[in-house]
Design a protein around this motif. Structure first.
Motif, PDB file in Angstrom:
ATOM      1  N   CYS A 131      24.890  79.246 101.936  1.00  0.00           N
ATOM      2  CA  CYS A 131      24.430  78.099 101.347  1.00  0.00           C
ATOM      3  C   CYS A 131      24.149  78.632 100.142  1.00  0.00           C
ATOM      4  CB  CYS A 131      23.656  76.402 101.607  1.00  0.00           C
ATOM      5  SG  CYS A 131      23.689  75.370 100.125  1.00  0.00           S
ATOM      6  N   THR A 132      22.772  79.546 100.884  1.00  0.00           N
ATOM      7  CA  THR A 132      22.866  80.597  99.231  1.00  0.00           C
ATOM      8  C   THR A 132      23.742  81.369  98.470  1.00  0.00           C
ATOM      9  OG1 THR A 132      20.068  80.774 100.750  1.00  0.00           O
ATOM     10  CG2 THR A 132      21.037  82.359  98.992  1.00  0.00           C
ATOM     11  N   ALA A 133      24.410  82.173 100.071  1.00  0.00           N
ATOM     12  CA  ALA A 133      25.512  83.076  98.637  1.00  0.00           C
ATOM     13  C   ALA A 133      26.528  82.422  97.886  1.00  0.00           C
ATOM     14  CB  ALA A 133      26.494  83.600 100.484  1.00  0.00           C
ATOM     15  N   SER A 134      26.621  80.412  98.502  1.00  0.00           N
ATOM     16  CA  SER A 134      27.522  79.600  97.448  1.00  0.00           C
ATOM     17  C   SER A 134      26.787  79.589  96.442  1.00  0.00           C
ATOM     18  CB  SER A 134      27.979  78.535  99.005  1.00  0.00           C
ATOM     19  OG  SER A 134      26.707  77.497  98.517  1.00  0.00           O
ATOM     20  N   GLY A 135      25.328  79.780  96.493  1.00  0.00           N
ATOM     21  CA  GLY A 135      24.353  79.255  95.391  1.00  0.00           C
ATOM     22  C   GLY A 135      25.117  80.517  93.872  1.00  0.00           C
ATOM     23  N   VAL A 136      24.394  81.797  95.010  1.00  0.00           N
ATOM     24  CA  VAL A 136      25.386  83.579  93.688  1.00  0.00           C
ATOM     25  C   VAL A 136      26.562  83.085  93.604  1.00  0.00           C
ATOM     26  CG1 VAL A 136      25.029  85.640  94.107  1.00  0.00           C
ATOM     27  CG2 VAL A 136      23.553  84.400  96.020  1.00  0.00           C
ATOM     28  N   LEU A 137      27.428  82.753  93.979  1.00  0.00           N
ATOM     29  CA  LEU A 137      28.639  82.786  93.500  1.00  0.00           C
ATOM     30  C   LEU A 137      29.115  81.682  92.420  1.00  0.00           C
ATOM     31  CD1 LEU A 137      31.014  82.914  97.023  1.00  0.00           C
ATOM     32  CD2 LEU A 137      30.426  84.783  95.707  1.00  0.00           C
ATOM     33  N   THR A 138      28.341  80.005  92.617  1.00  0.00           N
ATOM     34  CA  THR A 138      28.329  79.371  91.467  1.00  0.00           C
ATOM     35  C   THR A 138      27.923  79.793  90.227  1.00  0.00           C
ATOM     36  OG1 THR A 138      28.200  78.095  93.609  1.00  0.00           O
ATOM     37  CG2 THR A 138      28.000  76.774  90.986  1.00  0.00           C
ATOM     38  N   LEU A 139      26.597  80.513  90.167  1.00  0.00           N
ATOM     39  CA  LEU A 139      25.735  81.393  89.064  1.00  0.00           C
ATOM     40  C   LEU A 139      27.043  81.994  88.214  1.00  0.00           C
ATOM     41  CD1 LEU A 139      22.519  81.617  89.856  1.00  0.00           C
ATOM     42  CD2 LEU A 139      23.233  79.951  89.008  1.00  0.00           C
ATOM     43  N   LEU A 140      27.282  83.338  89.260  1.00  0.00           N
ATOM     44  CA  LEU A 140      28.355  83.741  88.309  1.00  0.00           C
ATOM     45  C   LEU A 140      29.380  83.416  87.984  1.00  0.00           C
ATOM     46  CD1 LEU A 140      28.580  86.661  91.412  1.00  0.00           C
ATOM     47  CD2 LEU A 140      26.811  86.894  89.794  1.00  0.00           C
ATOM     48  N   SER A 141      29.713  82.417  88.956  1.00  0.00           N
ATOM     49  CA  SER A 141      31.374  81.816  88.144  1.00  0.00           C
ATOM     50  C   SER A 141      30.693  81.291  86.559  1.00  0.00           C
ATOM     51  CB  SER A 141      32.007  80.403  88.805  1.00  0.00           C
ATOM     52  OG  SER A 141      30.642  79.457  89.060  1.00  0.00           O
ATOM     53  N   ALA A 142      29.801  80.203  86.454  1.00  0.00           N
ATOM     54  CA  ALA A 142      28.951  80.255  85.641  1.00  0.00           C
ATOM     55  C   ALA A 142      29.025  80.911  84.562  1.00  0.00           C
ATOM     56  CB  ALA A 142      27.467  78.968  86.129  1.00  0.00           C
ATOM     57  N   ILE A 161      29.535  71.478  80.350  1.00  0.00           N
ATOM     58  CA  ILE A 161      28.181  70.875  80.113  1.00  0.00           C
ATOM     59  C   ILE A 161      28.223  69.903  82.108  1.00  0.00           C
ATOM     60  CG2 ILE A 161      27.254  68.243  80.037  1.00  0.00           C
ATOM     61  CD1 ILE A 161      28.186  67.881  77.690  1.00  0.00           C
ATOM     62  N   ALA A 162      29.304  70.045  82.338  1.00  0.00           N
ATOM     63  CA  ALA A 162      29.463  70.142  83.773  1.00  0.00           C
ATOM     64  C   ALA A 162      29.221  70.720  84.631  1.00  0.00           C
ATOM     65  CB  ALA A 162      31.102  69.099  84.180  1.00  0.00           C
ATOM     66  N   VAL A 163      29.275  71.977  84.129  1.00  0.00           N
ATOM     67  CA  VAL A 163      28.803  73.416  84.625  1.00  0.00           C
ATOM     68  C   VAL A 163      27.992  74.027  84.712  1.00  0.00           C
ATOM     69  CG1 VAL A 163      29.156  76.199  84.258  1.00  0.00           C
ATOM     70  CG2 VAL A 163      31.631  74.767  84.351  1.00  0.00           C
ATOM     71  N   GLY A 164      26.908  73.856  83.522  1.00  0.00           N
ATOM     72  CA  GLY A 164      25.599  73.828  83.675  1.00  0.00           C
ATOM     73  C   GLY A 164      24.891  72.902  84.356  1.00  0.00           C
ATOM     74  N   VAL A 165      25.125  71.450  83.855  1.00  0.00           N
ATOM     75  CA  VAL A 165      24.644  70.456  85.025  1.00  0.00           C
ATOM     76  C   VAL A 165      24.800  71.230  86.515  1.00  0.00           C
ATOM     77  CG1 VAL A 165      23.711  68.150  85.728  1.00  0.00           C
ATOM     78  CG2 VAL A 165      24.656  68.812  83.577  1.00  0.00           C
ATOM     79  N   GLY A 166      25.810  70.852  86.867  1.00  0.00           N
ATOM     80  CA  GLY A 166      25.922  71.507  88.499  1.00  0.00           C
ATOM     81  C   GLY A 166      25.932  72.754  88.664  1.00  0.00           C
ATOM     82  N   SER A 167      25.712  73.447  87.934  1.00  0.00           N
ATOM     83  CA  SER A 167      24.356  74.810  88.395  1.00  0.00           C
ATOM     84  C   SER A 167      23.200  75.083  89.369  1.00  0.00           C
ATOM     85  CB  SER A 167      25.051  75.785  87.411  1.00  0.00           C
ATOM     86  OG  SER A 167      26.554  75.747  87.592  1.00  0.00           O
ATOM     87  N   ILE A 168      22.559  73.225  88.299  1.00  0.00           N
ATOM     88  CA  ILE A 168      21.160  73.918  89.072  1.00  0.00           C
ATOM     89  C   ILE A 168      20.848  73.194  90.085  1.00  0.00           C
ATOM     90  CG2 ILE A 168      19.305  72.015  88.280  1.00  0.00           C
ATOM     91  CD1 ILE A 168      20.377  70.857  85.717  1.00  0.00           C
ATOM     92  N   ALA A 169      21.794  72.832  91.203  1.00  0.00           N
ATOM     93  CA  ALA A 169      21.097  72.437  92.972  1.00  0.00           C
ATOM     94  C   ALA A 169      21.683  74.179  93.160  1.00  0.00           C
ATOM     95  CB  ALA A 169      22.037  71.536  92.960  1.00  0.00           C
ATOM     96  N   PRO A 170      22.784  74.416  93.041  1.00  0.00           N
ATOM     97  CA  PRO A 170      23.011  76.145  93.853  1.00  0.00           C
ATOM     98  C   PRO A 170      22.092  76.964  93.599  1.00  0.00           C
ATOM     99  CG  PRO A 170      24.953  75.144  92.998  1.00  0.00           C
ATOM    100  CD  PRO A 170      23.576  73.693  92.239  1.00  0.00           C
ATOM    101  N   ALA A 171      20.979  76.948  92.679  1.00  0.00           N
ATOM    102  CA  ALA A 171      20.720  78.325  91.685  1.00  0.00           C
ATOM    103  C   ALA A 171      18.563  77.388  92.258  1.00  0.00           C
ATOM    104  CB  ALA A 171      20.657  77.936  90.347  1.00  0.00           C
ATOM    105  N   PHE A 172      19.320  76.195  92.103  1.00  0.00           N
ATOM    106  CA  PHE A 172      17.598  76.374  93.520  1.00  0.00           C
ATOM    107  C   PHE A 172      17.298  76.761  94.411  1.00  0.00           C
ATOM    108  CE2 PHE A 172      15.399  74.170  88.854  1.00  0.00           C
ATOM    109  CZ  PHE A 172      14.717  74.129  89.932  1.00  0.00           C
TER     110      PHE A 172
END
Length: 750
Positions: free
Chosen positions: A233-244, A284-295
């Motif tokens: 899940c940590t790795a998926s957070g990094v990948l989500t942030l990179l896509s954003a 906006i959806a990408v910005g909001v949805g990236s908060i949880a993976p980033a944390f």
């Protein structure tokens, strides 16, 4: 005149085909907005509940969200509509980034699913992702996507990688649930034993400490939390942030560096202005949805920075057994296919093992890759975190010097032995205990802000020192039933019926009646909870429904069935006449309803009668019981019939609320591991709301000492009928510890 769809010359008339396209764009934007709102609500909920791993409640991968996702990526899968402008090309990219954000955001939601649901949702998500990747590749080849091709290539890679990580992480859910369930059962027995051994504490302190233990076990074994703190899940957070970040980079280049880097085509898309709406909404959806993976990623990095000096690289890259345990077990199981030929069975078994070996290798690779991503992130961020830590320590040092003296922190309960963790998470025990040891106090204080003040005031009028004698007075055995059958009592229906009678009495101040209604409304909330929890077989379900139906009419319209209570109280009759009229009305309606529902009443036991029949029977018996003792009550100086009714109501509510401890205990024993954390949290809030009531009840002794007796109003009435059933004396503080009161009822149900 030409045919439909053709012009006068017989050629295809396609001039109107593109007219609905802007509205299709709006449809896409609305679907994206719904996803954004759901992710935002989950994010806000995570902040409010201090769960910075952000569990998914409103936005999870299911049939509804998968349908919304399919609509939201419409622009990216559109193969033949020209998209010339920079808004059009960015909208294509934002749709691809949007699905990456959804996968990274909703990963913990797989923790609450069953195996079948996980498989179906993963397959559906995989079909969407693969379709999207294929369509983007086609558009790159045909030139529909003629710019940002590097960004699209990177996003497709991230998308496929997230899908693989999500799929293999979800495959471990069932085994980790089973493992944590076994650990929970063991720790639960340990907690029960400790509860029994603890003496000399007041009821609130005991409940609070017991709930802290149960909360720690329930929280740390929560499947969503287990998934959220995993390395994948940590790795998926990094990948989500990179896509954003990729989308942000493309927008920056498009709007601020367009003349220097590239030039877009002229023209207008068939979607027209709606592509801008889609782009804004999905950004906006990408910005909001990236908060949880980033944390999730940041918290993992923060912890790794703390322990980096205490753990070797060999320990860091050890594969925990639970990642591949289920795949190994599947290898050992025989195939269920019925193949008679021995050689074919052997080849099928070898093929199955080969596939599973590939899956084990992929799972191992994914885990190691995730650990590498976490390690690289740790090294990149560690210096920044160390600088922030130095600043905090410097500030703390200056404050301590200014204050001159430091107050000693209050000792806290050691809950480390109740932290449930998996292999390789032993170093997380201290962190999880530190972050959650005050959670129960937080929820309890929130509950205390919502204490039922009106109910507490009503309970102060009860005959608590005499064992709630009103419980035995509201329904006399001297009253003959209307017919040979008599239904049992529940707690709520007598309260509702007595309140209806009190509201019909003349010469009672409106503010007093309003106060009574508020008190009963608050009380019924807890009565319903107690009855629903303790009536596991549902024997009294129809009687509880009757109470709900009657109270709805009384509370909103001042009507008992079709009798106007307010009008009845203004007729100038004395209380005895009012009681007789209510009794006659109840009897008439009982006979009327019995005729209507005769086929039901003959077939079913009295407890299964329709709600109106039960309500009419209750009103008849209670009014007749009050009339039987009316003259003796009338002779008591300074005590009106209204006051006597209020005392009865208070006694019934008070006796019912003696079951609160048992209800709180049952909430801690929720059998479902998925709902256990939420159930314990509700128990903690319930403790905060009823703390004053529990203290009030803890100072008295009651006739019913068995939990089963205390749960049933008819058992209370039976004890009250006995001659000198119990010496209802006030328990003083001197012999409080030696008395058999509620304090000795432990938070356990065996």
């Amino acid at each position: 005149m030409g045919k439909l769809g053709c012009n006068l010359h017989g050629d295809l008339n396609d001039t109107k085909f593109s007219e609905p396209m802007p509205w299709i764009g709006i449809y896409v934007a609305v679907a994206s907005l719904v996803c954004a709102v759901a992710m935002a609500v989950d994010t806000v909920r995570g902040f409010r509940q201090r769960k910075f791993w952000f569990p998914c409640k409103y936005f999870t991968i299911n049939a509804t969200t998968l349908t919304l996702i399919g609509v939201a990526i419409k622009l990216s899968v559109d193969l033949n509509t020209s998209m010339p402008s920079h808004q059009d090309q960015l909208a294509k990219l934002s749709s691809a980034v949007f699905i990456c954000t959804i996968m990274g955001n909703s990963m913990p939601s797989f923790g609450i699913m069953e195996d079948k649901d996980i498989a179906m949702n993963i397959m559906a998500l995989g079909i969407i992702v693969i379709t999207l990747v294929v369509n983007i590749c086609i558009q790159l080849g045909t030139g529909v996507i003629y710019i940002f091709w590097k960004e699209h290539a990177f996003i497709m890679f991230v998308m496929l990688l997230l899908l693989v990580i999500l799929s293999f992480s979800a495959s471990t859910v069932a085994f980790t649930k089973h493992l944590l369930e076994l650990k929970y059962n063991y720790k639960y027995r340990l907690a029960v034993q400790e509860c029994r051994n603890e003496t000399g504490k007041d009821v609130i302190t005991k409940l609070r400490e017991d709930l802290m233990k149960y909360w720690m076990m329930a929280h740390t074994s929560s499947p969503q939390f287990v998934m959220g703190r995993s390395v994948t899940c940590t790795a998926s957070g990094v990948l989500t942030l990179l896509s954003a970040v990729t989308l942000a980079e493309a927008m920056f280049r498009s709007y601020l560096m367009m003349p220097l880097s590239f030039k877009f085509c002229f023209g207008e898309s068939d979607y027209k202005w709606s592509t801008t709406v889609v782009l804004v909404t999905q950004t906006i959806a990408v910005g909001v949805g990236s908060i949880a993976p980033a944390f999730r990623w940041f918290l993992a990095i923060k912890f790794c920075c703390k322990k980096s000096g205490n753990r070797s690289y060999k320990q860091e890259f050890t594969l925990e057994r639970y990642w591949i345990q289920r795949l190994v077990e599947m290898k050992e199981c025989p195939l269920t296919l019925r193949i008679h030929d021995r050689r074919l069975r052997k080849h099928a078994h070898d093929a199955k093992n080969l596939i599973l070996n590939v899956c084990i290798g992929m799972q191992t690779g994914i885990v190691f890759m995730s650990k590498v991503i976490r390690l690289i992130s740790t090294h990149l961020v560690s210096q920044i975190l160390r600088f922030c830590k130095c600043c905090r320590e410097l500030k703390k040092y200056s404050i301590s010097n200014d204050s001159g003296s430091e107050s000693k922190p209050s000792p806290k309960l050691d809950l480390s032995r109740f932290v449930l963790h998996l292999e390789g998470e032993s170093e997380l025990v201290e962190l999880m205990m530190k972050n959650n040891c005050n959670a129960t106090d937080h929820w309890r204080h929130r509950g205390k802000k919502k204490q039922p003040k009106h109910l507490i005031k009503l309970l102060e009028m009860s005959t608590i020192s005499e064992g709630f004698k009103g419980v035995g007075e509201f329904d006399s055995d001297k009253i003959l039933p209307i017919d040979c059958q008599q239904p049992p009592n529940c707690w709520a229906l007598p309260v509702v019926t007595l309140t209806s009678i009190a509201l019909a009495l003349p010469n009672v101040n409106k503010s007093v009646l309003k106060q009574l209604k508020h008190s009963v409304t608050e009380g019924l909330m807890y009565v319903k909870l107690i009855e629903k929890t303790l009536d596991e077989r549902g024997d009294l379900k129809n009687i509880r429904t009757a109470a709900d139906v009657i109270w709805l009419g009384v509370d909103l319209y001042h009507n008992w069935l079709d009798v106007d209570l307010r009008k009845l109280s203004l007729q100038g009759k004395d209380p005895k006449e009012i009681l007789k009229e209510l009794s006659d009305s109840a009897k008439n309606r009982y006979m009327e309803y019995k005729k209507i529902y005769m086929h039901l009443c003959l077939k079913e036991t009295p407890s299964k009668w329709p709600a109106k029949v039960l309500a009419a029977n209750s009103m008849y018996r209670i009014t007749q019981s009050i009339l039987l003792s009316y003259d003796s009550r009338k002779d008591q100086p300074g005590k009106s019939i209204y006051e006597a009714l209020v005392v009865m109501i208070s006694d019934i509510l008070g006796a019912c609320l003696t079951n609160l401890k048992r209800v709180i205990a049952s909430k801690c024993l929720n059998s479902s591991i998925e709902g256990r954390e939420e159930s314990v949290r509700h128990a903690v809030c319930l403790l905060g709301k009823t703390e004053k009531i529990l203290r009030m009840l803890d100072q008295r002794a009651f006739p019913c000492t068995s939990p089963d007796q205390m749960a049933c109003i008819d058992e209370w009435r039976l004890v009250h009928k006995m001659k000198n059933p119990f010496p209802f004396s006030h328990i003083s503080a001197e012999n409080d510890t030696a008395s058999p009161n509620l304090q000795n009822v432990y938070l356990t149900i065996e």
